[in-house]
Design an enzyme around this catalytic site. Structure first.
Site, PDB file in Angstrom:
ATOM      1  N   GLY A 186      12.828  -4.032  11.935  1.00  0.00           N
ATOM      2  CA  GLY A 186      11.922  -3.041  11.359  1.00  0.00           C
ATOM      3  C   GLY A 186      10.573  -3.595  10.950  1.00  0.00           C
ATOM      4  N   GLN A 187      10.202  -4.756  11.504  1.00  0.00           N
ATOM      5  CA  GLN A 187       8.907  -5.351  11.151  1.00  0.00           C
ATOM      6  C   GLN A 187       7.777  -4.553  11.798  1.00  0.00           C
ATOM      7  OE1 GLN A 187       8.526  -9.472  12.310  1.00  0.00           O
ATOM      8  NE2 GLN A 187       6.579  -9.726  11.218  1.00  0.00           N
ATOM      9  N   ILE A 226       0.824  -1.212   0.000  1.00  0.00           N
ATOM     10  CA  ILE A 226       0.000   0.000   0.000  1.00  0.00           C
ATOM     11  C   ILE A 226       0.863   1.269   0.000  1.00  0.00           C
ATOM     12  CG2 ILE A 226      -0.236   0.374   2.512  1.00  0.00           C
ATOM     13  CD1 ILE A 226      -3.279   0.629   2.004  1.00  0.00           C
ATOM     14  N   HIS A 268       5.843 -11.929   6.113  1.00  0.00           N
ATOM     15  CA  HIS A 268       5.738 -11.480   4.720  1.00  0.00           C
ATOM     16  C   HIS A 268       7.122 -11.284   4.140  1.00  0.00           C
ATOM     17  CE1 HIS A 268       5.594  -7.997   7.441  1.00  0.00           C
ATOM     18  NE2 HIS A 268       6.242  -7.323   6.513  1.00  0.00           N
ATOM     19  N   HIS A 323       8.915  -9.013   1.305  1.00  0.00           N
ATOM     20  CA  HIS A 323       8.812  -7.908   0.355  1.00  0.00           C
ATOM     21  C   HIS A 323       9.569  -8.297  -0.918  1.00  0.00           C
ATOM     22  CE1 HIS A 323       7.816  -4.615   3.382  1.00  0.00           C
ATOM     23  NE2 HIS A 323       8.331  -5.528   4.197  1.00  0.00           N
TER      24      HIS A 323
HETATM   25  P1  AMP Z   1       7.166  -4.483   7.518  1.00  0.00           P
HETATM   26  O1  AMP Z   1       7.559  -3.111   7.990  1.00  0.00           O
HETATM   27  O2  AMP Z   1       8.302  -5.294   6.961  1.00  0.00           O
HETATM   28  O3  AMP Z   1       6.376  -5.214   8.568  1.00  0.00           O
HETATM   29  O4  AMP Z   1       6.239  -4.247   6.257  1.00  0.00           O
HETATM   30  C1  AMP Z   1       4.861  -4.097   6.325  1.00  0.00           C
HETATM   31  C2  AMP Z   1       4.433  -3.589   4.980  1.00  0.00           C
HETATM   32  O5  AMP Z   1       3.027  -3.769   4.887  1.00  0.00           O
HETATM   33  C3  AMP Z   1       4.715  -2.092   4.742  1.00  0.00           C
HETATM   34  O6  AMP Z   1       5.538  -1.960   3.586  1.00  0.00           O
HETATM   35  C4  AMP Z   1       3.328  -1.512   4.551  1.00  0.00           C
HETATM   36  O7  AMP Z   1       3.307  -0.489   3.584  1.00  0.00           O
HETATM   37  C5  AMP Z   1       2.524  -2.716   4.119  1.00  0.00           C
HETATM   38  N1  AMP Z   1       1.096  -2.667   4.412  1.00  0.00           N
HETATM   39  C6  AMP Z   1       0.508  -2.375   5.592  1.00  0.00           C
HETATM   40  N2  AMP Z   1      -0.840  -2.440   5.487  1.00  0.00           N
HETATM   41  C7  AMP Z   1      -1.096  -2.812   4.198  1.00  0.00           C
HETATM   42  C8  AMP Z   1      -2.283  -3.039   3.457  1.00  0.00           C
HETATM   43  N3  AMP Z   1      -3.506  -2.920   4.015  1.00  0.00           N
HETATM   44  N4  AMP Z   1      -2.173  -3.376   2.148  1.00  0.00           N
HETATM   45  C9  AMP Z   1      -0.967  -3.488   1.575  1.00  0.00           C
HETATM   46  N5  AMP Z   1       0.198  -3.296   2.223  1.00  0.00           N
HETATM   47  C10 AMP Z   1       0.140  -2.948   3.508  1.00  0.00           C
END
Ligand code: AMP
Ligand code: ZN
Length: 114
Positions: free
Chosen positions: A93-94, A31, A100, A102
């Site tokens: 940084g999670q 997002i 997930h 990236h």
């Molecule tokens: P992290 O910081 O590695 O936990 O990454 C979490 C990621 O989830 C971030 O890059 C956010 O932009 C992404 N994110 C959070 N909420 C959503 C959502 N509803 N749809 C798509 N991506 C999301």
């Protein structure tokens, strides 16, 4: 789990731009993209992070990476290259507590990370 945003994306309860799904995994656009291509690959099963996941299912990461590489090829990233990131825990940084990967591509990415 009930409040987990990625569980809700996997179940369809909240919308996302889905790029791939099968019985085990879902991939969707981040997002808040940090690169021209920025997608996330998640297991449908809720695991807090890669450590918890691998303890429960030692080959899960490998199956996820099959989805990652398939998507990277589909998105045209494999020629120029791309980056796979799995932020884990506070120092990693999670920010979302559902495992997930990236997948980032479409521009040069510097190293080391901040
Ligand atoms: P992290 O910081 O590695 O936990 O990454 C979490 C990621 O989830 C971030 O890059 C956010 O932009 C992404 N994110 C959070 N909420 C959503 C959502 N509803 N749809 C798509 N991506 C999301
Ligand atoms: Zn979850």
């Amino acid at each position: 789990m009930g409040e987990c945003v990625f569980c809700k994306i996997a179940s369809g309860e909240i919308p996302a731009k889905l790029l791939y799904q099968d019985d085990e995994f879902v991939a969707f656009a981040d997002i808040n993209p940090q690169a021209p291509v920025h997608l996330l690959v998640i297991p449908r099963t809720h695991y807090a992070n890669i450590v918890e996941a691998q303890k429960a299912d030692a080959s899960l990461g490998g199956r996820m990476l099959s989805v990652v590489t398939r998507l990277a090829e589909e998105q045209g990233l494999s020629g120029q290259g791309f980056r796979v990131v799995c932020n884990t825990g506070n120092n990693g940084g999670q920010t979302v507590g559902h495992l997930h990967f990236h997948v980032l591509g479409g521009r040069f990415m510097s190293w080391p990370p901040g």
